[in-house]
Design a protein around this motif. Structure first.
Motif, PDB file in Angstrom:
ATOM      1  N   ASN A  42     -32.201 -57.044 -40.095  1.00  0.00           N
ATOM      2  CA  ASN A  42     -32.475 -58.049 -39.065  1.00  0.00           C
ATOM      3  C   ASN A  42     -33.793 -57.695 -38.375  1.00  0.00           C
ATOM      4  O   ASN A  42     -33.834 -57.481 -37.177  1.00  0.00           O
ATOM      5  CB  ASN A  42     -31.334 -58.119 -38.053  1.00  0.00           C
ATOM      6  N   VAL A  43     -34.859 -57.598 -39.147  1.00  0.00           N
ATOM      7  CA  VAL A  43     -36.169 -57.285 -38.576  1.00  0.00           C
ATOM      8  C   VAL A  43     -37.092 -58.494 -38.709  1.00  0.00           C
ATOM      9  O   VAL A  43     -36.915 -59.334 -39.583  1.00  0.00           O
ATOM     10  CB  VAL A  43     -36.823 -56.050 -39.246  1.00  0.00           C
ATOM     11  N   ALA A  44     -38.070 -58.529 -37.839  1.00  0.00           N
ATOM     12  CA  ALA A  44     -39.047 -59.624 -37.856  1.00  0.00           C
ATOM     13  C   ALA A  44     -40.047 -59.425 -38.992  1.00  0.00           C
ATOM     14  O   ALA A  44     -40.166 -58.337 -39.557  1.00  0.00           O
ATOM     15  CB  ALA A  44     -39.779 -59.688 -36.521  1.00  0.00           C
ATOM     16  N   LEU A  45     -40.752 -60.460 -39.285  1.00  0.00           N
ATOM     17  CA  LEU A  45     -41.824 -60.416 -40.276  1.00  0.00           C
ATOM     18  C   LEU A  45     -42.887 -59.439 -39.792  1.00  0.00           C
ATOM     19  O   LEU A  45     -43.327 -59.505 -38.645  1.00  0.00           O
ATOM     20  CB  LEU A  45     -42.425 -61.815 -40.438  1.00  0.00           C
ATOM     21  N   GLY A  46     -43.304 -58.522 -40.645  1.00  0.00           N
ATOM     22  CA  GLY A  46     -44.308 -57.529 -40.273  1.00  0.00           C
ATOM     23  C   GLY A  46     -45.657 -58.156 -39.976  1.00  0.00           C
ATOM     24  O   GLY A  46     -46.029 -59.184 -40.551  1.00  0.00           O
ATOM     25  N   THR A  47     -46.400 -57.515 -39.112  1.00  0.00           N
ATOM     26  CA  THR A  47     -47.712 -58.052 -38.722  1.00  0.00           C
ATOM     27  C   THR A  47     -48.723 -57.965 -39.856  1.00  0.00           C
ATOM     28  O   THR A  47     -49.726 -58.672 -39.844  1.00  0.00           O
ATOM     29  CB  THR A  47     -48.266 -57.306 -37.499  1.00  0.00           C
ATOM     30  N   THR A  48     -48.470 -57.101 -40.850  1.00  0.00           N
ATOM     31  CA  THR A  48     -49.393 -56.972 -41.973  1.00  0.00           C
ATOM     32  C   THR A  48     -48.991 -57.843 -43.159  1.00  0.00           C
ATOM     33  O   THR A  48     -49.686 -57.852 -44.177  1.00  0.00           O
ATOM     34  CB  THR A  48     -49.489 -55.503 -42.443  1.00  0.00           C
ATOM     35  N   ASN A  49     -47.916 -58.592 -43.039  1.00  0.00           N
ATOM     36  CA  ASN A  49     -47.466 -59.465 -44.124  1.00  0.00           C
ATOM     37  C   ASN A  49     -48.467 -60.602 -44.286  1.00  0.00           C
ATOM     38  O   ASN A  49     -48.821 -61.276 -43.321  1.00  0.00           O
ATOM     39  CB  ASN A  49     -46.077 -60.006 -43.816  1.00  0.00           C
ATOM     40  N   THR A  50     -48.908 -60.831 -45.515  1.00  0.00           N
ATOM     41  CA  THR A  50     -49.906 -61.883 -45.757  1.00  0.00           C
ATOM     42  C   THR A  50     -49.327 -63.116 -46.426  1.00  0.00           C
ATOM     43  O   THR A  50     -49.971 -64.168 -46.425  1.00  0.00           O
ATOM     44  CB  THR A  50     -51.062 -61.347 -46.616  1.00  0.00           C
ATOM     45  N   SER A  51     -48.120 -63.020 -46.991  1.00  0.00           N
ATOM     46  CA  SER A  51     -47.552 -64.176 -47.687  1.00  0.00           C
ATOM     47  C   SER A  51     -46.779 -65.102 -46.751  1.00  0.00           C
ATOM     48  O   SER A  51     -46.637 -66.289 -47.033  1.00  0.00           O
ATOM     49  CB  SER A  51     -46.617 -63.726 -48.813  1.00  0.00           C
ATOM     50  N   GLY A  52     -46.246 -64.548 -45.656  1.00  0.00           N
ATOM     51  CA  GLY A  52     -45.435 -65.346 -44.749  1.00  0.00           C
ATOM     52  C   GLY A  52     -43.947 -65.211 -44.997  1.00  0.00           C
ATOM     53  O   GLY A  52     -43.144 -65.818 -44.318  1.00  0.00           O
ATOM     54  N   CYS A  53     -43.560 -64.392 -45.981  1.00  0.00           N
ATOM     55  CA  CYS A  53     -42.146 -64.159 -46.275  1.00  0.00           C
ATOM     56  C   CYS A  53     -41.962 -62.699 -46.670  1.00  0.00           C
ATOM     57  O   CYS A  53     -42.688 -62.190 -47.525  1.00  0.00           O
ATOM     58  CB  CYS A  53     -41.674 -65.074 -47.404  1.00  0.00           C
ATOM     59  N   VAL A  54     -40.976 -62.044 -46.042  1.00  0.00           N
ATOM     60  CA  VAL A  54     -40.682 -60.652 -46.369  1.00  0.00           C
ATOM     61  C   VAL A  54     -40.315 -60.534 -47.844  1.00  0.00           C
ATOM     62  O   VAL A  54     -39.540 -61.337 -48.362  1.00  0.00           O
ATOM     63  CB  VAL A  54     -39.511 -60.134 -45.506  1.00  0.00           C
ATOM     64  N   GLY A  55     -40.877 -59.548 -48.528  1.00  0.00           N
ATOM     65  CA  GLY A  55     -40.517 -59.279 -49.916  1.00  0.00           C
ATOM     66  C   GLY A  55     -41.146 -60.184 -50.947  1.00  0.00           C
ATOM     67  O   GLY A  55     -40.796 -60.113 -52.118  1.00  0.00           O
TER      68      GLY A  55
END
Length: 153
Positions: free
Chosen positions: A93-106
Motif C-alpha cells: 500500500n505505497v504511493a507511486l515513487g517520485t522517480t517512476n517515469t511510466s505512471g504505473c508501479v512495476g
C-alpha cells in the motif's frame, strides 16, 4: 492525552497544575509534522513519539510492528485510517515513487514494448501501456495488494 477517533487529533488533558493547564490543556498535542516523512510527532515526558503509534497503543493496548495509514496520508490519524500490518502488507500500500517515469508501479518501457514486474517477478511484456497496466493490476489483485497501491502521492 485525549484522542478524538473521528478527527484523529490528540489534545492535552488538564493535569491539575494551574499554570500548565492554563497554557496547554485542550490544545493540540503531538501535532508537529515531520518534514521528511509526513508523520505527526510530539514529546511526552521528554521522549519523542509518533502520534499514530501512541494512538494505536491507546486504542488496542498493543504496539504493532507496523501501522499502515490506509489512505496514504501519514498525517491522517483517524482511527478508521489506521491498521496493523506486517512489513510485507505495508509495502503493498505505497504511493507511486517520485522517480517512476511510466505512471504505473512495476511497468517500464523496454525497447518498443512494456515490461511488467511484481514482487521482483516478471509478469510479461505487452504491446501497449494499457495492456501492461491491466496485467499489473490483475497481478496486484491476485497477490493481495491494497487497492490504493501505486496511487499518486
Amino acid at each position: 492525552l485525549n484522542y478524538d477517533a473521528e478527527t484523529g487529533t490528540l489534545t492535552w488533558k488538564p493535569t491539575g497544575v494551574r499554570r500548565w493547564d492554563a497554557r496547554w490543556a485542550g490544545t493540540p498535542a503531538m501535532n508537529c509534522l515531520h518534514l521528511a516523512w509526513g508523520y505527526r510527532e510530539g514529546r511526552v515526558d521528554r521522549i519523542g513519539y509518533r502520534a499514530h503509534r501512541v494512538i494505536w497503543k491507546w486504542m488496542t493496548g498493543e504496539g504493532p510492528e507496523h501501522i499502515d495509514h490506509i489512505n496514504g496520508n501519514r498525517a491522517d490519524n483517524r482511527w478508521c485510517n489506521l491498521r496493523s500490518v506486517s512489513q510485507k502488507d505495508n509495502m503493498r500500500n505505497v504511493a507511486l515513487g517520485t522517480t517512476n517515469t511510466s505512471g504505473c508501479v512495476g511497468v517500464s518501457r523496454h525497447r518498443k514494448r512494456w515490461r511488467v514486474y511484481i514482487a521482483e517477478r516478471h509478469v510479461g511484456t505487452f504491446g501497449t501501456f494499457e495492456e501492461a497496466v491491466r496485467a499489473r493490476r490483475a497481478a496486484e489483485r491476485a497477490q493481495g495488494f491494497h487497492p490504493n497501491h501505486g496511487r499518486r502521492a
